[in-house]
Design a protein around this motif. Structure first.
Motif, PDB file in Angstrom:
ATOM      1  N   SER A 175      35.126 -16.040  54.822  1.00  0.00           N
ATOM      2  CA  SER A 175      35.818 -15.706  55.525  1.00  0.00           C
ATOM      3  C   SER A 175      35.941 -14.192  56.106  1.00  0.00           C
ATOM      4  O   SER A 175      35.823 -13.083  55.450  1.00  0.00           O
ATOM      5  CB  SER A 175      37.654 -15.257  54.967  1.00  0.00           C
ATOM      6  N   GLU A 176      36.353 -14.011  57.422  1.00  0.00           N
ATOM      7  CA  GLU A 176      37.117 -12.767  58.089  1.00  0.00           C
ATOM      8  C   GLU A 176      37.986 -11.943  56.883  1.00  0.00           C
ATOM      9  O   GLU A 176      38.735 -12.201  56.066  1.00  0.00           O
ATOM     10  CB  GLU A 176      37.321 -12.794  59.046  1.00  0.00           C
ATOM     11  N   PHE A 229      35.975 -12.033  63.041  1.00  0.00           N
ATOM     12  CA  PHE A 229      35.768 -13.288  63.435  1.00  0.00           C
ATOM     13  C   PHE A 229      35.976 -12.598  65.343  1.00  0.00           C
ATOM     14  O   PHE A 229      35.350 -13.399  65.567  1.00  0.00           O
ATOM     15  CB  PHE A 229      37.328 -14.354  63.380  1.00  0.00           C
ATOM     16  N   GLU A 230      37.261 -11.678  65.020  1.00  0.00           N
ATOM     17  CA  GLU A 230      37.399 -11.998  66.416  1.00  0.00           C
ATOM     18  C   GLU A 230      36.193 -11.062  67.601  1.00  0.00           C
ATOM     19  O   GLU A 230      36.485 -11.331  67.986  1.00  0.00           O
ATOM     20  CB  GLU A 230      38.417 -10.949  67.155  1.00  0.00           C
ATOM     21  N   SER A 233      31.747 -14.281  65.309  1.00  0.00           N
ATOM     22  CA  SER A 233      31.819 -15.534  64.350  1.00  0.00           C
ATOM     23  C   SER A 233      31.263 -15.933  63.671  1.00  0.00           C
ATOM     24  O   SER A 233      31.157 -17.135  63.384  1.00  0.00           O
ATOM     25  CB  SER A 233      32.773 -16.543  65.902  1.00  0.00           C
ATOM     26  N   SER A 234      29.884 -16.015  64.466  1.00  0.00           N
ATOM     27  CA  SER A 234      28.608 -16.164  63.663  1.00  0.00           C
ATOM     28  C   SER A 234      27.667 -15.454  63.437  1.00  0.00           C
ATOM     29  O   SER A 234      27.327 -14.080  64.621  1.00  0.00           O
ATOM     30  CB  SER A 234      28.270 -17.358  63.763  1.00  0.00           C
ATOM     31  N   TYR A 235      26.812 -15.606  62.757  1.00  0.00           N
ATOM     32  CA  TYR A 235      25.461 -14.857  62.577  1.00  0.00           C
ATOM     33  C   TYR A 235      24.271 -15.977  62.107  1.00  0.00           C
ATOM     34  O   TYR A 235      24.168 -17.022  61.206  1.00  0.00           O
ATOM     35  CB  TYR A 235      25.744 -13.739  61.200  1.00  0.00           C
ATOM     36  N   ILE A 255      25.757 -18.155  59.276  1.00  0.00           N
ATOM     37  CA  ILE A 255      26.981 -17.762  59.291  1.00  0.00           C
ATOM     38  C   ILE A 255      27.581 -17.701  59.977  1.00  0.00           C
ATOM     39  O   ILE A 255      27.774 -17.027  60.600  1.00  0.00           O
ATOM     40  CB  ILE A 255      26.169 -16.793  58.361  1.00  0.00           C
ATOM     41  N   ASN A 256      28.845 -18.732  59.528  1.00  0.00           N
ATOM     42  CA  ASN A 256      30.081 -18.587  60.329  1.00  0.00           C
ATOM     43  C   ASN A 256      30.905 -17.841  60.482  1.00  0.00           C
ATOM     44  O   ASN A 256      31.062 -17.768  58.439  1.00  0.00           O
ATOM     45  CB  ASN A 256      29.980 -20.049  60.943  1.00  0.00           C
ATOM     46  N   VAL A 257      31.687 -17.521  60.524  1.00  0.00           N
ATOM     47  CA  VAL A 257      33.450 -15.982  60.072  1.00  0.00           C
ATOM     48  C   VAL A 257      34.296 -17.711  60.058  1.00  0.00           C
ATOM     49  O   VAL A 257      34.356 -17.501  61.085  1.00  0.00           O
ATOM     50  CB  VAL A 257      33.324 -14.977  60.831  1.00  0.00           C
TER      51      VAL A 257
END
Length: 497
Positions: A175-176, A229-230, A233-235, A255-257
């Protein structure tokens, strides 16, 4: 590399001779003497062996011999090859044939004293490839595992990636606004050799773009800075695992935020979290990041995004879905309030000092997939309510002080792949309906004073890889139905019964 130039064509050099139509050669040092021996398949399906009686640089091949070392011929068009597929230091045998099958025989001897085991057709999840299969093996993607390429009569090349080792991450999203150092997820390994242990590290290579944004502590993946997130949004990261045997394998993870609302943690989850922290000495836990900073006297729950940053907690939306508090010095009893975490999927409290009985309220956790309470000091009976956990895939109560019988209700857990009740004080017999657990890969009941006979129904567990029944007081004969367990690694652990 110098320029390659091949010499004049030679027929049957080095003492070789004609072996019939459709000869298909492969070379392997089958006897471990440092030179390459020759094996040929032919139209008649034989595997013909020429021993190299010369040296590595001056080969001289002996008299041809058919189907040596326990190799099994096929009816038509044999195409042999060798590779150490199981990493035990000797060469195993693969064979293509007319009908498109892949035939495998494990080398159960050594590198210098070869002895091939029983024939296995399309093992390891392989499939028919059409007519005239012609296999070869190589590590095509540099992950340390041998992949399989197979040619066929249509001119196609069929690729089977070797996924013997598969790195799993318990959660690939975060989560952000999670705290710096928040745990994204926990790594684990899918590996049939339960004796191995593994380490994990971030490594350079394809997919390593965002390695610097993360740290691996033991088996936990942690993010170094609070994600937004802004902003991103992903790594992408690349992780390598290495076994105690030195085998390495790497995999790319995204890895998604999660873009989350600033909602509070659901009130149904707040009380169980408070009960867990206060009832098991949370202030003295080895790791209590976030937990220790919250004032549990507050009647208002914290924001879900804050709880997502607490050590060992996974949150989805505003609900707790995972608790990973293994080896964390939890001391006391398991609070019954945990049964109110209705969205919980993972409950891992292993390797602590928990005592008392297992609360029957855990039977309310209908979404639970993993329950690991191993290596504690739990007493009393195994609660029958565990049989209500219809989504449970992993149950470990290993190394406690549990008594009483094994509940027959556990036979209702149709999704269970691992059941470990070893090293307790369980009595009575092995329930026959454990044979209903068709997805079971591990069944461990060792080191209990169990009595009676081994149920014949255990022969229904055709996916079983590991069966541990040793150090009980079982009687009678070993059922012949255990011969159905073709995926079993080694013989069942039945000694000291």
């Amino acid at each position: 590399m110098s320029t390659v130039t091949f010499g004049t064509l030679q027929y049957n050099p080095f003492g070789l001779r004609n072996v019939g139509q459709y000869s298909s050669p492969t070379l392997a040092d089958i006897d471990g003497d440092g030179d390459l021996d020759l094996f040929l398949g032919n139209k008649n399906g034989k595997i013909i062996y020429f021993k190299n009686k010369g040296t590595a640089s001056a080969p001289t091949f002996g008299t041809p011999k058919n189907n040596r070392f326990g190799l099994t011929a096929v009816n038509y068009s044999s195409k042999p090859t060798f590779a150490d597929i199981d990493g035990d230091g000797d060469l195993d045998f693969f064979l293509g044939e007319y009908h498109g099958l892949i035939i495998y025989q494990e080398n159960q001897g050594t590198a210098s004293s070869t002895a091939f085991g029983r024939v296995q057709i399309n093992p390891f999840g392989l499939a028919d490839v059409g007519f005239d299969s012609s296999p070869t093996l190589a590590d095509l993607d540099g992950d340390g595992l041998l992949d399989l390429l197979v040619g066929n009569s249509d001119g196609k090349i069929i690729y089977f990636k070797n996924k013997s080792l598969d790195i799993e991450l318990s959660d690939s999203s975060i989560s952000e606004n999670s705290d710096e150092g928040a745990v994204v997820g926990t790594f684990s390994i899918t590996d049939p050799n339960n004796e191995d242990t593994f380490t994990y590290q971030l490594v350079a290579g394809a997919g390593d773009t965002d390695n610097a944004a993360f740290t691996i502590d033991g088996d936990e993946l942690q993010i170094n800075s609070s994600p937004d997130f802004e902003t991103q949004s992903s790594y992408s990261i690349r992780v390598q695992t290495t076994s105690t045997a030195g085998l390495s394998y790497s995999e790319i993870f995204t890895i998604n935020v999660k873009d989350v609302n600033e909602d509070l943690l659901d009130s149904k989850d707040y009380q169980p979290m408070k009960a867990l922290y206060e009832g098991t000495g949370g202030a003295d836990w080895k790791k209590n990041r976030g937990w220790v900073d919250w004032d549990f006297k507050s009647k208002t729950p914290p924001k879900a995004s804050i709880v997502a940053g607490w050590h060992g907690v996974r949150v989805s939306g505003n609900r707790v879905t995972g608790l990973f508090l293994s080896n964390n010095q939890l001391d006391g009893t398991i609070p019954k309030e945990l049964g109110n975490l209705e969205n919980l999927e993972w409950l891992v409290l292993s390797n602590n000092q928990l005592d008392g009985s297992i609360p029957k309220e855990l039977g309310n956790l209908k979404n639970l997939v993993v329950l690991n309470l191993s290596n504690n000091f739990l007493t009393g009976n195994i609660i029958t309510e565990l049989g209500d956990l219809e989504n449970l895939g992993w149950l470990s109560l290993y190394n406690n002080q549990l008594t009483g019988g094994i509940p027959t209700e556990l036979g209702d857990l149709k999704k269970l792949t691992s059941l470990n009740l070893g090293q307790n004080q369980l009595t009575g017999g092995i329930p026959t309906n454990l044979g209903n657990l068709n997805n079971l890969i591990l069944l461990s009941l060792f080191r209990n004073p169990l009595t009676g006979t081994i149920p014949t129904t255990l022969g229904n567990l055709v996916n079983l890889i590991d069966l541990r029944l040793s150090q009980n007081s079982l009687t009678g004969t070993i059922p012949t139905t255990l011969g159905n367990l073709v995926n079993l690694k080694g013989s069942p652990w039945t000694r000291t019964n």
